[in-house]
Every structure is written in C-alpha cells, then in structure tokens.
Design a protein around this motif. Structure first.
Motif, short mmCIF file in Angstrom:
data_model
loop_
_atom_site.label_atom_id
_atom_site.label_comp_id
_atom_site.label_asym_id
_atom_site.label_seq_id
_atom_site.Cartn_x
_atom_site.Cartn_y
_atom_site.Cartn_z
N GLN A 21 0.83 -1.20 0.00
CA GLN A 21 0.00 0.00 0.00
C GLN A 21 0.87 1.25 0.00
OE1 GLN A 21 -2.69 -1.38 3.23
NE2 GLN A 21 -4.00 0.26 2.49
N MET A 61 1.12 4.22 -2.70
CA MET A 61 0.90 5.62 -2.37
C MET A 61 2.07 6.48 -2.83
SD MET A 61 -0.68 5.23 1.43
CE MET A 61 -0.44 6.92 1.90
N GLU A 112 -5.31 4.40 -10.29
CA GLU A 112 -5.04 5.30 -9.18
C GLU A 112 -6.04 6.44 -9.00
OE1 GLU A 112 -1.05 6.73 -9.57
OE2 GLU A 112 -0.17 4.80 -9.06
N THR A 134 -5.39 6.24 -4.89
CA THR A 134 -4.15 5.63 -4.40
C THR A 134 -3.35 6.60 -3.54
OG1 THR A 134 -4.14 4.46 -6.48
CG2 THR A 134 -2.18 4.26 -5.13
N GLU A 194 -5.28 6.57 -0.17
CA GLU A 194 -5.57 5.36 0.59
C GLU A 194 -4.60 4.21 0.33
OE1 GLU A 194 -9.62 4.20 0.28
OE2 GLU A 194 -10.28 6.27 0.16
N GLY A 195 -3.78 4.37 -0.67
CA GLY A 195 -2.84 3.30 -0.95
C GLY A 195 -3.47 2.07 -1.57
N ARG A 233 -5.55 0.41 -5.10
CA ARG A 233 -5.70 0.63 -6.53
C ARG A 233 -6.99 0.00 -7.04
NH1 ARG A 233 -0.99 -1.97 -8.87
NH2 ARG A 233 -0.50 -2.66 -6.78
N ASN A 243 -7.54 -3.35 -4.99
CA ASN A 243 -6.61 -4.46 -4.84
C ASN A 243 -6.52 -4.93 -3.39
OD1 ASN A 243 -5.30 -2.10 -3.99
ND2 ASN A 243 -3.29 -2.95 -4.41
N LEU A 244 -7.12 -4.20 -2.46
CA LEU A 244 -7.15 -4.65 -1.07
C LEU A 244 -8.41 -5.46 -0.79
CD1 LEU A 244 -5.91 -1.41 0.70
CD2 LEU A 244 -4.58 -3.34 -0.14
N LYS A 298 -7.36 -9.42 1.16
CA LYS A 298 -6.47 -8.83 0.17
C LYS A 298 -5.44 -9.85 -0.33
CE LYS A 298 -2.98 -6.62 3.10
NZ LYS A 298 -3.19 -5.81 4.26
#
Lengths: 347, 960
Positions: free
Chosen positions: A205, A209, B818, B837, B840-841, B843, B870-871, B893
């Motif tokens: 993650q 980011m 993203e 992205t 929140e990181g 995708r 992706n999570l 995930k």
C-alpha cells in the motif's frame, strides 16, 4: 488610483478569480498586470498563484494592501525583502512609470520561473525528531531512486514501550534523487506519505501511495541518524521528548489540506493531442461548482459595499478567522483519542 | 481523515445512502471446495456435504440450501442425520461431535449448531481409546453409538451428549464367547462399522477391522451371533428384511452372511471377488438393495484390479446380468442410494445413486434403462475446466432466454428425465426479479451460460469454440469407447475434466449483446470470434481475417506461442451460438480487452501490442493501432508469464515440486493416506514460507515512465456516440485505454443502415490523452447531458432505456488504477478528480456502473460506480461528482484470484471465486438481494414402527 473592497477571509477563492475581480474593480479587463502586496514585515511580495494569494489574505492585518502594475512596464526588482523601505520609490515607480530610471538592473525571474528543488519542509510544525522531505522530481531525469521495506520500530504508548511494524527506507540508488539530495538515508523510518500516516498500511500500500504521489512526493521520516536534526529555539523544543508521536495527528489535517492544494496545482499536466496535432496540457475546466460558489460570494460582498454598507474588514476577517478555529475544534474529537498531551496547533 | 476534506455531512444524503446501499454476502454457488463427507436423510430428503475447512452445506429441492461453519475449521469426517429429526451430527477430525439442527425462525428455517462434545476416556488412557471411528444414530433418536479405535463402543444420550457409561460395549464383553483360536489370531482392533438391525432396533451389528462381526443384543447386553470373517473388514450392510447382511473387505471381496436364530456362529453364504482373480483394491462401501422382481442391486465402491485399474475411482452397480463400473475423474468421497424409505414397503426399489466425488456431484438414475446421469440443478462444477474469465448480463429478454435454454436442452438429451430426487424442504424465496446470465470462459475454449437469476446457479448451455480450430487432440478421443467385451465394464461419468488440450484455446474476454444475440469471445492466442444465435444445426464457413497489430514495425520477434490453426472449409455447428467471423491478432498475444457494438456491427479488440476495429457486417478490418512503445521488448517477445515476479515464479516452482511429490506418494501409498500427504504439504508450505521470510522484501519506489514495460497493453475499449470533435455534431467513437495511462479516441463514420453494406466504415484518430500519473486505464465512460452513462447499444431501440441527452454537454470519465477523472467534451479540460491511491494506498481492480434503487420508494434510483480495489474493498463512488459513498471489506487482500475473478452486475450485485469451484454472490443493493430462504417441515411420522421402537428402548433403559 485606489480601490477599497472586502473579501471573506475564510473563502478567499482562487487566484484567477481574484485576478478577475481586480480587473473588474479597476475596469481594466484586458490588461495584463502584476499583483503584489505588502506583508507584515513591510516587504512587497508578488501574488501570482493560489498559494501566495492565500498567504496574502491570511496575513492581512486587517487591511491587505495590494499593488497592481501593468505587466509590460513592471519593475520586477521592486519585489523582495526590504522593498517597503524603498516604498516611496516603488510607489512613484508604479504611479509614474515615465519617471522610471533607465538604470540597468539584474533581472531576477519571477518565483514561478524558479525550479523548485527537493527540500526539508515544515520544520516549524514537526517534532524535532521527524523530518519532512519533499522530493521534487519535476524537470529532472533522475529517478527517485530508493527502496522501502518492512521492519519494526519501538513506540511509546500508554501501556509502555511497544514494538510495532513500520516501513523503512532500505536502499538508495546511487545517483538517484533520494541519494543526491542527501535528505533521506537507509533505515529512516517512513511515517507519512504526502500527509497520510502509513501506520497500519502494508508495504504494498505504501509503495502504491508513493508511486501515486511520485510527481510531488513528500515523505515524513524519523531519520535513523538523529544527530543532524534541525535544532529550534527553546520555545518549541520544549514540546519534544514524549510528545513526539502525539503531536503528529493533530497537525496532520492542516498539513494535509495544504498538500492537496499544492497537489491540485502540480498535476494539471495531463496532455491532450487533438487530431494528431501538437501535445497540449489539459486545462482545468473553470465551471466547477465550488469555484462558482466562491465567486458569487465575492460579488455579493462587492455589491454590498456599493450599496453604501461598508463592513469593517477587520470584523469580517476576525470573524472568519474565528470560524476556522471553531471548525477544527469541532472536528478534532476523532483525533483527540489518539493524542495524549500533544501541543494543539491552531491556524 | 477524509472527513476533514469533505465538510458538511448532508443528513438527507446519509439517509438516502441507507436506503440505497447495503452489503451482504448472500449465497455460495457451485461445488464446495474440498468436500470431505456426505450425509443423507431419507426422512427429510436432504443431503449434507462437509468440507475440509469445516463447512457443512445442506441441499434439498432446488433453492433449499443451508450452510453452517464449524468454528474449529477442522475437516468434517462424517455426517449422520438423526432418524426422523431435523437434526444431524458431524464428526470432525479433532474427534469432536457437533449437533446441528434446523429450526424455524421468523418464517424460514435456519441451520444452527446446538451442542458440541468430545469423548473423554478415563484418565491415563491413550487417545486412541476414544478416537471415534464409527457413529450410529439409533432409530430411537435418543442415543448415539460411538465405535472407537480401542474397539469399545460408547453410548451417549442425545441431545445432551451425556455418556451412558453402564451401557458401554467393551471389546472384552464381545470377545467372551469368541472361539479362542480365532481370538488369538486377531484381536478386536477398531470398530469399522455399526449397523442397526432393520427390523429389530434392539440388535446392532458390530464390525471390527480385523474381520470379526458380531450381532449385539442391546436388551441383554450380550453377543447373540458371531461371524468370523477372515479378511480385513471395510463395511457392512443389512438386507432389508434383516435375514442376511453383506460385508466388504480390503482384498476386494464381499461376503454374504445369514442371520438366523438356530445358528449362532454361521459361516458365510457366499464370498465373491467381483473383479478377481488378480489382486484387487478394497471395497470400501457396499449396498444391497432388494427389488420387487427379486434381482437385487449390489452397489459397491472400489474393488478394481490393483495392477491395471488401481488408479480408477469407481463405483460398480450390479443388477443381475447388468454390471457397470462408473468411472469418476476425481476421488470418490462417499455415496448413497435413494430408495423407498417407507418402513412398510417390502422392497428397497432403489431409484437413484448420489455420488460425491472430490470435484463434482454425480447422480445416476437407476430406474431408467442404461442408468443415465441426472442433471443436477445445483452444485455445478464451475471448474470442470478452470475458469479464465466471467461476464454477467442482467435482465435478459425472454426471447433470448428461451432460445438459449432450447439450445442447451439439445445438449442435454443424454441426461435422464428423472425429477431431481433430493427434494426436501420448500423454497419460499420470492421469484428472482429478472433473468440474469453469468457467462464463464474456460481454459479448454468453452463458454458456459449459467442461470444466475436465483439461488441455484444452473447450467443452461455450453458453447465450445474448439471446432473452429485444428488442435492436436483428436476430438474422438473423448468419446466413450464402451466395448461389449470390455472388462471391467468401465463407464466414464461426470463433467470434471481439468486437462486442457491446448492452453491457447483459453477464453479471456466475453461480450454478449442481449438484444441482438451477438456474442464476441476472445482467447489466449489472439483469437476473436463473433457469433450469432442460430436455433438449428448448421454447416458453414467461418470468415477469417488477420489483424497485424505491429503494423510493419520492424525488428520485432514474437517468442510466444503460435497462432491457432483454423479448419479449412465448412464446419458443422450445433444449434446455439455459431461463429461466423474469426479475427486473429498478429502477434497472437492474449486478447486483453474486447468491445462489441451490435448496432454498428463493429467489434474492437486489444492485446499487449495494440488494438483493432473489425466490421463484422462487411467482414472487413477497419483499422489497427499499434500502442507499443518502441523500446518495450518484453511485450514483444511473448506471453506475460515471462515477466512474472520472482516471488510468483518461486511459488510456482515450489508448487511444482510439491505436486510431483504428492503424485509420487500417491502412486506408492494408494488413497488411504491423504492426511499424511496433507501433513507433508503443510510442512512443506511452512518451510517454503520460512525461506521466503528470510529473503528481505523490499519495494522499489519509482515514478512510472513512458519507457516502462507493457505500457501499450490495451486495458479497456469502449464505444460511445458522443461529441468528439465539436459540440454541434455527435458521432460514433471508439475509446481505448492502455496500461501506460494513454487514452485514444477514434472518430467513426458508420454508413446508414440502407448503405451499410456499400460504404466502408471509416475511422480517424481524434484525440489522444496522456494521463501524467501514467497508471493503467481500467475504465472509460461517457456521461450524457444529464450526467447519466450512455445506454448500451440497442437499449434505446428496444425501449428499455431513455435515449441519451444529446443537448447538454457530455463528460468523459477515465478511471485509472489510481484516479478517477472527469473531463469535458468535446474540448478536453479536466473537471473533477478523485485520487484513490494517493490517499488510501489502494488501486482500482474492477469498476462498473451500477444502478441502485431505493428500498423505500420505487421511483428513485441512481447510477454509481462500484469499485473493487486491490485490497479487496468495495467502494461505491457517486456519479458524476465522484464522492465516496460507502466502503465495505469484501475479499481478503491476499486472495488475489478472488479479486481478479470478481464481476459486478448492473444492479449492484457481484460474484467472485472463493475457490476454483465456487462463486460467492454478494449484494451492494438494498433492493436486489438473491439469497436462499426456505423451510424444512418435519414430515409426520407415519408408521407405528417408531412407536414400537421407542417403547423398546424404554424397556432397555429400565432393564439396565
């Protein structure tokens, strides 16, 4: 000629709208002008983007003095430190361009023409043990050039010391941006990416980011080597020590807002090629509902002054400033649970 | 954090959100992964399946389904229904017993765990003393007999699981009157089987593993009969009248034993090795079914000649001179026979055999000559060939639905007409709101059409694309070659066939137009087929075209697979979807995106090299566009597998080693030591994991650049009638998005219908947008003047959608992995964006427009984006303002294949694979919810037999 009008401090709007407003007020709709203001130290500073416009509005005390120059006969050297000591000079230059001495001077380009470089930022709001680094990739061919890994770090919690997972810089690529700036080092712990805490996020993650922000990457780290920290005066350093962690959360919202604004500017860069023509940057559509709102607000205020009702700008500004702090106090409870006794930073 | 950015929670909107969105996982479709136990209640007419992960699933009439999960997640070893009760007992591999019951709750039945129990021996006794091997729920419904490894049989009371110690049947007590020489040769060992006498509930038959069988009298607590078997015992079965029983053995033999009051130690009546004389494998389970005409059915599992057929998974049915060995493609877990359960009936008269194999459920009709298979209405083996992609079409018009069903029924003629024999319970769920199709593409080049409207995912029709191509495998290979003199008389049954002849046949993308019946299917070797629905068989030539996506770019060499060879001349196609156009991409890379416009009669396809547009009316290639970056060597050389991450390739090589180990072990040890293999696997996994952990995991942080590999990979294609050039005239357009964040827009000129065949379709590139963050573009969408997504082709023509607003200005939504970005049209300027992205990181993996209706008012509905990250989170994002509405965690995930398999419907539902064979169905909508709702009523106990039983038991209890 002089004009006096009011602005709502809490919603200054965008620079472009302000610029339009100025042109409207002075009835010079098609004239390119340079806009400047005097800050609290009496320096004449330019206003040419949202950032310095917002800064100007926020420092107004209570009046914001703005100078407007026709672009073609602008005197760039007027801007800068100590300009207001030469105020008369400037004013005379501005008001009577014919008097302008033909003395050659060193031309310094506008701040917007400078290439921003990677730097340590926000020294004043971060605990001394942390470092916030902005990596400016813009205009360089250098790769960002670093790797991150999982690891664990020790935190101070209400239950004593606790080992928690963390993200660390694991490798710097020789010749890369990260290495050449010298601001990041192997084993530095990554705490935030563009204002967002990484705790609780996985390595993947955080990787995503960072890559998503790679055009304007701002990383807050706890350097592995704590000997090169920026030392501040005693007032702020008093809060270091145990509050290093806890002061972070309360500061993030403000910073975050900053980042997003900067961000918004920095990525109006998508390119369009129409009919196999030349590539162009995609402009931002003007008619988003938000900006419309602020525009109308300004117009309304403007109208009211015309109607003879001139609100004291001091009142107005104070009031709006008050509402800002209010808002933050209202919204903070979520974060209060996280913080122990960190210094509360208000705007 | 987000809340700080979005001040002002609108309470009205919040309330509306509650009326629109709600997350539920509703039902699991398909075949349970790794089944481990089977049970059946003739009384309830319900079947139960247990799995290795501790799930139990009950099935009855179509739509009647229950699911339960043991907290321990241990393997379910045995399932036994309590006679004449809505209760069942499960035995797990940790030796714990669990009592489950079906109870009615607010109008529907629910499966609940009531009690759990672990048998405890006296202190100091070895664990084997209480290790349960056999379970007999007594017909009195009051006690369970538990046979153990020590040879003792414990009695526990139901439902409390209280051990009745004074009624324990010890092995010593059993051995008292056994002849001494027999005793010396073999001690009792573990209890292999427990069977209650069919007529006299006071007698139970006990079989020990070494071969001794005794009939035990419960009232007098003593052995009445001894049967001295000479072979290792596997199982026992009573003849219906109780005068005889049959035992099966480890050497592949079965033996009949008489039970009469005059001989207390009878010898065997008959001993037979059905597949002798050479050494045979064990017969692990046997049924003896009487019939009216006197010729019994003898049905047994296993017993094949060890040397030549030892690897077969078979169940043999012998009925007089008829004998068939049903040959399954996967291991048989267990089976049962459905026969007349009326206690008054004189004969068994078996009607069906239900076999649970490791990968599928097979039901054989024993009443119809030839013993045909019955088509199951549920528990379909989705993975009979591995699923490679899926496509969902909502709200199928009745006409198309009927035509697909009719095409499918022609394929199912070899199935029995017998109504589904497992028909317990009543489905009380409302009828599904609409007809939905789920299409799955498979590795073997087939597309399966599933009825996904309701709780039962039911196969309607199967389409094979193989006939178009020449493959190495002879299609006649798979035919049943059943010779008359063949011995043993093997017959292959079931559909599970994991072996693909040619991986190039694999289906990668599917697009079905529900209005026109046009279907486009694209595969692994760059093949794109356009098909039309035909109700009759037909023989015709498939038009064939090649699309060179490299467009004469030189110096490139494709190192991947060759393109598929096509069959020359006319090909015979069965009724259903018949291909009429084949486009083959060159290089033959996997097709990564596909779009079909049935109104314009155009099909667009993309690979890692570029994309093309084909006019399937005139059968002419309109244009191709190479998207490849000149320096991208990797994309040129071959399939993506070449650049899989080190981690992945490592994992695969581990898997390969493991597989070879397992298979060699299997060959050596036979089927009995599955747990051992499992253990070894677990250990191996652990070792591999440790090895992985030692290696430092680090991730490179680098901005995406134009030079990255696979930037030209075409991720999405989209047809739209919109304002591309100027705001006064709209025109057909084709949009393509690549892995490198580029969006291409082509202006199309489609001739009007009357000149459609005369003038060529023309295309011209109008725009190219490069997103500077360069993330892969996963979705493109045009919103009309009312900010509504443009309708599907022909939707308006069929009066199923309002025609789009062509007055107001259109907007373009580009979704990258993203960010979400809205641009104005025709002049492209950015209007809005949502950065996912960066904040929140996560995708974007999947994105679809879904229509959500309010559960409160019928007249409100809105379009939103349903997004899977992706999570494994699902987010709903509003249109056109791109505001996050709600977020639900959905898939773990780590479950990469689950996330990759997810497909959304147009009405806020979705499916994803939870195992290779099972789809989980979920719903994001408050309005559309397909979930099982059913009732199981206690049928009335009709016979007085049970009353008699009961009093018998009470007598027994009083005496002891």
């Amino acid at each position: 000629e002089f004009r006096r009008f009011s602005l709502e401090r809490s919603k200054p709007g965008k620079f472009e709208e302000f610029y339009g407003l100025l042109q409207h007020v002075h009835k010079i709709p098609n004239v390119d002008v340079l806009v400047g203001y005097t800050d609290i130290h009496g320096d004449l500073l330019p206003i040419n983007n949202d950032d310095n416009y917002h800064k100007a509005v926020s420092t107004a005390n209570p009046l914001l003095r703005i100078f407007i120059q026709r672009k073609e006969d602008a005197d760039y050297s007027a801007f800068g430190t100590d300009t207001m000591t030469r105020k008369k000079n400037v004013l005379s230059n501005v008001l009577r361009p014919d008097n302008h001495k033909k003395k050659p001077h060193i031309v310094i380009s506008m701040p917007q023409d400078f290439r921003p470089v990677s730097s340590i930022i926000d020294v004043d709001i971060l605990p001394e043990t942390h470092r916030r680094v902005r990596l400016y990739k813009y205009g360089t061919d250098k790769p960002l050039g670093f790797y991150i890994r999982d690891g664990s770090s020790v935190r101070v919690t209400p239950h004593g010391l606790e080992k928690v997972p963390g993200i660390f810089i694991s490798r710097l690529v020789p010749g890369g941006l990260a290495q050449s700036t010298g601001l990041l080092a192997v084993n530095d712990e990554v705490l935030e990416v563009n204002g967002i805490e990484v705790s609780g996020k996985s390595l993947d993650q955080v990787t995503d980011m960072m890559i998503a922000n790679s055009r304007n990457l701002i990383i807050t780290v706890r350097p592995a080597n704590q000997r090169n920290n920026v030392v501040r005066n005693s007032r702020t350093s008093g809060s270091s020590g145990q509050s290093t962690e806890s002061s972070l959360p309360s500061s993030t919202p403000n910073i975050l807002a900053n980042f997003l604004q900067e961000d918004d500017e920095s990525d109006e860069e998508d390119i369009i090629i129409e009919d196999s023509g030349e590539p162009q940057q995609i402009p931002k559509a003007a008619s988003t509902s938000e900006s419309l709102e602020s525009l109308t607000q300004i117009e309304l205020l403007h109208e009211s002054t015309q109607n003879g009702f001139l609100p004291s700008s001091e009142m107005n500004l104070n009031h709006s400033a008050g509402s800002i702090t209010m808002e933050y106090e209202v919204r903070d409870p979520d974060h209060k649970s996280l913080e122990e006794d960190g210094t509360i930073i208000t705007l | 954090m987000r809340r700080f950015l979005r001040p002002g929670h609108d309470p009205v909107r919040e309330r509306l959100k509650r009326d629109l969105f709600q997350f539920n996982k509703t039902v699991e479709h398909g075949f349970p992964h790794q089944p481990s136990a089977l049970g059946y209640s003739p009384f309830l007419r319900l079947m139960a399946i247990g799995t290795r992960s501790g799930a139990i699933k009950l099935y009855g009439a179509p739509g009647v389904e229950f699911m339960g999960l043991h907290e321990e997640n241990n393997t379910v070893m045995q399932i036994h229904f309590i006679p004449d009760q809505c209760q069942l007992v499960t035995l797990l591999d940790d030796n714990s017993l669990h009592l489950w019951s079906l109870k009615q709750h607010s109008g529907a039945s629910e499966l609940r765990e009531e009690h759990r129990f672990t048998l405890k021996g006296p202190p100091g006794s070895p664990p084997s003393a209480t290790q349960i091997t056999a379970v007999l729920p007594h017909s009195s419904r009051e006690v369970l007999y538990l046979g153990t490894e020590s040879g003792n049989i414990f009695v526990v009371e139901l439902p409390t699981f209280t051990v009745l110690e004074d009624r324990t049947i010890t092995s010593e007590a059993v051995l008292q009157r056994v002849p001494e020489d027999y005793c010396n040769r073999r001690s009792c060992e573990l209890v292999e089987a427990l069977r209650e006498h069919p007529k006299n509930p006071d007698q139970i038959l006990i079989g020990y593993s070494r071969g001794l069988i005794v009939l035990w009298d419960l009232q007098n607590n003593k052995v009445t009969h001894h049967f001295l078997g000479s072979q290792q015992l596997e199982n026992l079965y009573w003849q219906r009248d109780g005068s005889k029983f049959i035992s099966c053995h480890c050497d592949g033999s079965y033996t009949q034993w008489p039970v009469s009051s005059d001989n207390r130690q009878p010898g065997p009546l008959e001993n037979l090795v059905p597949y002798g004389p050479f050494p045979c494998k064990a017969i692990s389970k046997i049924y003896w079914q009487t019939t009216k005409n006197g010729v019994p059915y003898i049905i047994f599992q296993g017993g094949m000649p060890r040397a030549s057929y030892g690897d077969r998974h078979s169940i043999s049915v012998v009925h007089g001179s008829q004998q068939t060995a049903f040959d399954f493609t996967s291991r048989v877990i267990d089976f049962f026979i459905i026969f007349s359960s009326e206690p008054t009936a004189e004969f068994d008269d078996p009607s069906a055999m239900v076999v649970l194999a490791e990968e599928e459920l097979v039901v054989i009709d024993l009443k119809t000559a030839g013993w045909p298979a019955v088509h199951p209405p549920y528990l379909a083996s989705l993975h009979c060939s591995a699923i490679t992609c899926s496509h969902h079409v909502s709200n199928i018009p009745l006409k198309l639905w009927e035509r697909i069903i009719s095409a499918g029924s022609k394929q199912n003629i070899h199935y029995s007409n017998m109504p589904w024999p497992i028909d317990g319970g009543t489905n009380i769920a409302p009828d599904p709101p609409q007809r939905d199709l789920l299409l799955t593409g498979h590795e073997d080049g087939t597309v399966r059409f599933w009825d996904a409207s309701g709780v039962c995912l039911h196969l309607l029709y199967k389409l094979s694309t193989v006939r178009v191509f020449l493959t190495d495998a002879d299609p006649n290979d798979n035919m049943n070659t059943l010779g008359e003199d063949e011995w043993p008389p093997l017959r292959k049954v079931g559909t599970f066939d994991p072996y693909s002849d040619d991986p190039r046949l694999g289906i990668q993308k599917i697009y079905l137009c529900k209005y026109s019946g046009y279907l486009a299917v694209a595969g692994t070797a760059g093949q794109v087929l356009v098909m039309e629905l035909n109700d009759e068989d037909a023989e015709h030539v498939v038009d064939h075209a090649e699309a060179d996506l490299l467009q004469d770019q030189e110096g490139y060499r494709w190192k991947g697979h060759e393109k598929l060879k096509t069959r020359d001349g006319a090909v015979r196609f069965e009724a259903g979807f018949q291909p009429f156009v084949l486009v083959q991409c060159q290089p033959p890379a996997v097709v990564t995106s596909l779009a079909l416009h049935s109104e314009w009669k155009l099909v667009a396809f993309g690979t890692s090299h570029g994309f093309g547009l084909f006019d399937h009316q005139q059968k002419r290639l309109v244009f191709v566009k190479c998207t490849l970056h000149p320096s991208d060597q990797l994309a040129l050389e071959g399939p993506l597998s070449r650049v899989k991450s080190l981690k992945k390739s490592l994992r695969q090589s581990f898997r390969r080693i493991r597989r070879s180990r397992v298979s060699s072990r299997k060959r050596r040890g036979g089927s009995g030591n599955a747990s051992e293999v499992q253990e070894a696997n677990a250990k191996f996994d652990q070792d591999a994991l440790q090895e992985m952990e030692l290696a430092p995991v680090q991730r490179k942080i680098e901005a995406r650049s134009a030079e990255d590999s696979f930037t030209g990979f075409v991720r999405t294609l989209y047809f739209a009638d919109t304002f591309l050039r100027d705001s006064s005239r709209h025109c057909p357009s084709l949009w393509a998005g690549t892995n490198g964040g580029t969006v291409y827009a082509f202006c199309l000129r489609v001739p009007p219908a009357e000149r459609r065949m005369d003038e060529p379709v023309r295309a011209e590139q109008a725009k190219e947008i490069q997103l500077m963050h360069r993330a892969p573009v996963v979705g493109i969408l045009v919103l009309d003047g009312r900010s509504t997504p443009l309708p599907e082709p022909l939707e308006v023509a069929h009066d199923l959608s309002k025609s789009p607003d062509m007055q107001g200005s259109h907007q373009l939504l580009v979704v990258s992995e993203e960010q979400f970005k809205v641009f104005t049209l025709p002049k492209v300027s950015s209007k809005l964006k949502l950065k996912l992205t960066a904040l929140e990181g996560c995708r974007v993996r999947k994105v679809t427009v879904a229509n959500f209706g309010s559960c409160k008012t019928d007249d409100y509905s809105e379009n939103d984006l349903a997004v899977l990250t992706n999570l494994g989170d699902i987010q709903i994002i509003s249109l056109p303002f791109l505001k996050l509405q709600i977020r639900y965690p959905c898939i773990r995930k780590e479950d990469v294949s689950g996330i990759a398999s997810c497909v959304f419907t147009k009405y806020g539902q979705g499916f994803y694979l939870i195992s290779p064979s099972e789809f989980e169905r979920f719903s994001l909508s408050t309005k559309w919810l397909v979930e099982p709702r059913c009732i199981v009523d206690m049928p009335e106990v009709t016979s007085n037999n049970h009353v008699h039983n009961k009093s018998g038991m009470e007598n027994a209890a009083r005496k002891s």
